[in-house]
Design a protein around this motif. Structure first.
Motif, PDB file in Angstrom:
ATOM      1  N   LEU A  74      -5.248  -3.132  -1.029  1.00 40.95           N
ATOM      2  CA  LEU A  74      -6.530  -3.183  -1.712  1.00 40.95           C
ATOM      3  C   LEU A  74      -6.418  -2.988  -3.218  1.00 40.95           C
ATOM      4  O   LEU A  74      -7.116  -3.655  -3.989  1.00 40.95           O
ATOM      5  N   PHE A  75      -5.543  -2.073  -3.642  1.00 38.89           N
ATOM      6  CA  PHE A  75      -5.569  -1.632  -5.035  1.00 38.89           C
ATOM      7  C   PHE A  75      -4.340  -1.986  -5.848  1.00 38.89           C
ATOM      8  O   PHE A  75      -4.349  -1.808  -7.069  1.00 38.89           O
ATOM      9  N   ARG A  76      -3.262  -2.446  -5.222  1.00 43.93           N
ATOM     10  CA  ARG A  76      -2.102  -2.830  -6.018  1.00 43.93           C
ATOM     11  C   ARG A  76      -2.393  -4.139  -6.766  1.00 43.93           C
ATOM     12  O   ARG A  76      -2.983  -5.061  -6.216  1.00 43.93           O
ATOM     13  N   SER A  77      -1.937  -4.203  -7.994  1.00 46.04           N
ATOM     14  CA  SER A  77      -2.113  -5.417  -8.785  1.00 46.04           C
ATOM     15  C   SER A  77      -1.080  -5.434  -9.915  1.00 46.04           C
ATOM     16  O   SER A  77      -0.294  -4.494 -10.063  1.00 46.04           O
ATOM     17  N   ILE A  78      -1.085  -6.490 -10.692  1.00 44.60           N
ATOM     18  CA  ILE A  78      -0.162  -6.642 -11.808  1.00 44.60           C
ATOM     19  C   ILE A  78      -0.845  -6.147 -13.080  1.00 44.60           C
ATOM     20  O   ILE A  78      -1.971  -6.540 -13.386  1.00 44.60           O
ATOM     21  N   VAL A  79      -0.169  -5.265 -13.786  1.00 46.08           N
ATOM     22  CA  VAL A  79      -0.671  -4.779 -15.068  1.00 46.08           C
ATOM     23  C   VAL A  79       0.380  -5.091 -16.127  1.00 46.08           C
ATOM     24  O   VAL A  79       1.567  -4.839 -15.930  1.00 46.08           O
ATOM     25  N   HIS A  80      -0.071  -5.655 -17.239  1.00 52.10           N
ATOM     26  CA  HIS A  80       0.833  -6.022 -18.327  1.00 52.10           C
ATOM     27  C   HIS A  80       0.781  -4.948 -19.398  1.00 52.10           C
ATOM     28  O   HIS A  80      -0.274  -4.649 -19.959  1.00 52.10           O
ATOM     29  N   LEU A  81       1.937  -4.353 -19.671  1.00 51.94           N
ATOM     30  CA  LEU A  81       2.018  -3.308 -20.684  1.00 51.94           C
ATOM     31  C   LEU A  81       2.151  -3.937 -22.076  1.00 51.94           C
ATOM     32  O   LEU A  81       2.330  -5.139 -22.223  1.00 51.94           O
TER      33      LEU A  81
ATOM     34  N   GLY B 219      11.043  -6.246 -14.665  1.00 56.23           N
ATOM     35  CA  GLY B 219       9.627  -6.022 -14.428  1.00 56.23           C
ATOM     36  C   GLY B 219       9.192  -6.816 -13.204  1.00 56.23           C
ATOM     37  O   GLY B 219       9.992  -7.491 -12.556  1.00 56.23           O
ATOM     38  N   TRP B 220       7.895  -6.747 -12.871  1.00 55.12           N
ATOM     39  CA  TRP B 220       7.428  -7.450 -11.678  1.00 55.12           C
ATOM     40  C   TRP B 220       7.097  -8.889 -12.030  1.00 55.12           C
ATOM     41  O   TRP B 220       6.194  -9.160 -12.825  1.00 55.12           O
ATOM     42  N   THR B 221       7.818  -9.821 -11.431  1.00 53.37           N
ATOM     43  CA  THR B 221       7.661 -11.243 -11.757  1.00 53.37           C
ATOM     44  C   THR B 221       7.235 -12.073 -10.551  1.00 53.37           C
ATOM     45  O   THR B 221       7.295 -13.302 -10.598  1.00 53.37           O
ATOM     46  N   PHE B 222       6.801 -11.419  -9.467  1.00 52.10           N
ATOM     47  CA  PHE B 222       6.534 -12.138  -8.218  1.00 52.10           C
ATOM     48  C   PHE B 222       5.049 -12.352  -7.930  1.00 52.10           C
ATOM     49  O   PHE B 222       4.702 -12.840  -6.858  1.00 52.10           O
ATOM     50  N   GLY B 223       4.196 -11.966  -8.853  1.00 50.49           N
ATOM     51  CA  GLY B 223       2.774 -12.212  -8.655  1.00 50.49           C
ATOM     52  C   GLY B 223       2.058 -11.098  -7.911  1.00 50.49           C
ATOM     53  O   GLY B 223       2.681 -10.223  -7.306  1.00 50.49           O
ATOM     54  N   THR B 224       0.740 -11.163  -7.937  1.00 44.20           N
ATOM     55  CA  THR B 224      -0.088 -10.106  -7.357  1.00 44.20           C
ATOM     56  C   THR B 224       0.014 -10.059  -5.836  1.00 44.20           C
ATOM     57  O   THR B 224       0.064  -8.981  -5.235  1.00 44.20           O
ATOM     58  N   VAL B 225       0.042 -11.212  -5.193  1.00 44.51           N
ATOM     59  CA  VAL B 225       0.079 -11.252  -3.720  1.00 44.51           C
ATOM     60  C   VAL B 225       1.338 -10.574  -3.194  1.00 44.51           C
ATOM     61  O   VAL B 225       1.283  -9.732  -2.292  1.00 44.51           O
ATOM     62  N   MET B 226       2.493 -10.919  -3.782  1.00 47.35           N
ATOM     63  CA  MET B 226       3.734 -10.294  -3.341  1.00 47.35           C
ATOM     64  C   MET B 226       3.759  -8.818  -3.711  1.00 47.35           C
ATOM     65  O   MET B 226       4.333  -7.996  -2.981  1.00 47.35           O
ATOM     66  N   CYS B 227       3.148  -8.460  -4.815  1.00 49.23           N
ATOM     67  CA  CYS B 227       3.037  -7.042  -5.199  1.00 49.23           C
ATOM     68  C   CYS B 227       2.356  -6.255  -4.095  1.00 49.23           C
ATOM     69  O   CYS B 227       2.807  -5.179  -3.702  1.00 49.23           O
TER      70      CYS B 227
END
Length: 352
Positions: free
Chosen positions: A174-181, A103-111
């Motif tokens: 602008l719109f990419r972010s981290i979402v937790h399922l 999954g994505w573990t690098f944070g919102t900024v890197m996302c």
């Protein structure tokens, strides 16, 4: 009990998924996503190999072009920028490979940054290929030297291409972010709240039209007339010199056209312009995952094309190796070749 289906299929990119992760089905049971049965470890290995090959190959392309920058042609400048775009994309692949496993573990900024770089690579690549097609069209069909003689105009065109690519890629920032399922997996993709479904259509259609369909039509028009002129005038040498450019364009289309066609089908389905069924949704999700892997492969293929088809690229690389004593001078062809992308005639700067 409400019936929901997850509009989600775990891949390394997530660019085609809706943030509206659940929809109520009025008259059917929940759709169970059928993930493409490709082992995650295999995909990680593919991503790692593509990243290494791309970093090595595109670095060599940049080295050869810059080493002969005093004599480089217009097409050289475009291909240099194309190599830079592919190199930037190769740097993002380790992140997608990791997200494939954990999954994505690098944070919102890197996302945001990694997604942004991926989009910039795609748009800049096709826009640069469109610019090359226009340059070849002007040089061969209209026999003009305008852009060829004024190299500063080419630099301005490249800066414009990068500017347009950055603008088209801004939604990623602008719109990419981290979402937790619900299963504690974190994913990186667009989140526009309750308006996601509506805005996704806009965020898809505008870039697809401006960043893929229009450049593709320009390339088809320019290369159609260019080929007709070459065959009509029996310009054998020019035709041979165009082989690399045609190969580069063909490989780009083979890698990215399937993904864009499937993405278009997915957009039409989500906008209810074609009927949406569980089976069709599963097939499109699987096709998106497979064609995206094919698109990722593109970043390492151009240097391979140059090495096998581009005689002047091989000459330029050998010249550098001779200069630094890595190979003997006897391996260098006797005939001097002044440019990485060479010139097939006095009024045209053509290809590798």
């Amino acid at each position: 009990m409400e019936d929901f289906y997850w509009d989600y299929n775990f891949t390394g990119d997530f660019s085609h998924y809706s943030t509206d992760l659940s929809h109520i089905l009025s008259d059917s049971a929940p759709c169970e996503p059928e993930a493409l049965e490709i082992n995650s470890y295999v995909i990680v290995i593919i991503y790692a190999l593509v990243s290494l090959l791309s970093l090595l190959g595109n670095s060599l392309v940049m080295l050869v072009v810059l080493h002969s920058r005093s004599t480089c042609s217009v097409t050289d400048v475009y291909l240099l920028n194309l190599a830079i775009a592919d190199l930037l994309f190769a740097l993002t692949l380790p992140f997608w490979a990791s997200s494939k496993m954990n999954g994505w573990t690098f944070g919102t900024v890197m996302c945001k940054i990694i997604s942004f770089l991926k989009e910039v690579n795609f748009y800049s690549s096709i826009l640069l290929l469109a610019c090359i097609s226009v340059d070849r069209y002007l040089a061969i069909v209209h026999a003009t030297r305008t852009l060829i003689q004024k190299r500063h105009l080419v630099k301005f065109v490249c800066l414009t291409v990068w500017g347009i690519s950055l603008i088209l890629s801004l939604p990623m920032l602008l719109f990419r972010s981290i979402v937790h399922l619900s299963d504690s997996t974190s994913v990186c993709y667009e989140d526009l709240g309750s308006s996601t479904t509506k805005w996704r259509m806009v965020l898809r259609l505008l870039p697809q039209v401006c960043g893929f369909i229009l450049p593709l039509l320009i390339m088809l028009f320019c290369y159609g007339f260019t080929l007709r002129t070459l065959f009509k005038a029996q310009m054998g040498q020019k035709h041979r010199a165009m082989r690399v450019i045609f190969a580069v364009v063909l490989v780009f289309l083979l890698c990215w056209l399937p993904y864009n066609l499937v993405l278009l089908a997915d957009t039409l389905m989500r906008n209810h312009w074609i009927e949406e069924t569980c089976e069709r949704r599963d097939h499109i999700d699987q096709a998106l995952e497979a064609t995206e892997i094919l698109g990722f492969l593109h970043s390492c293929l151009n240097p391979i094309i140059y090495a096998f088809i581009g005689q002047k690229f091989r000459h330029g690389l050998l010249k550098i190796m001779v200069t630094y004593g890595m190979v003997s001078k006897e391996y260098l062809p006797k005939e001097a070749r002044p440019s990485f992308v060479g010139s097939s005639s006095g009024n045209t700067s053509t290809t590798l």
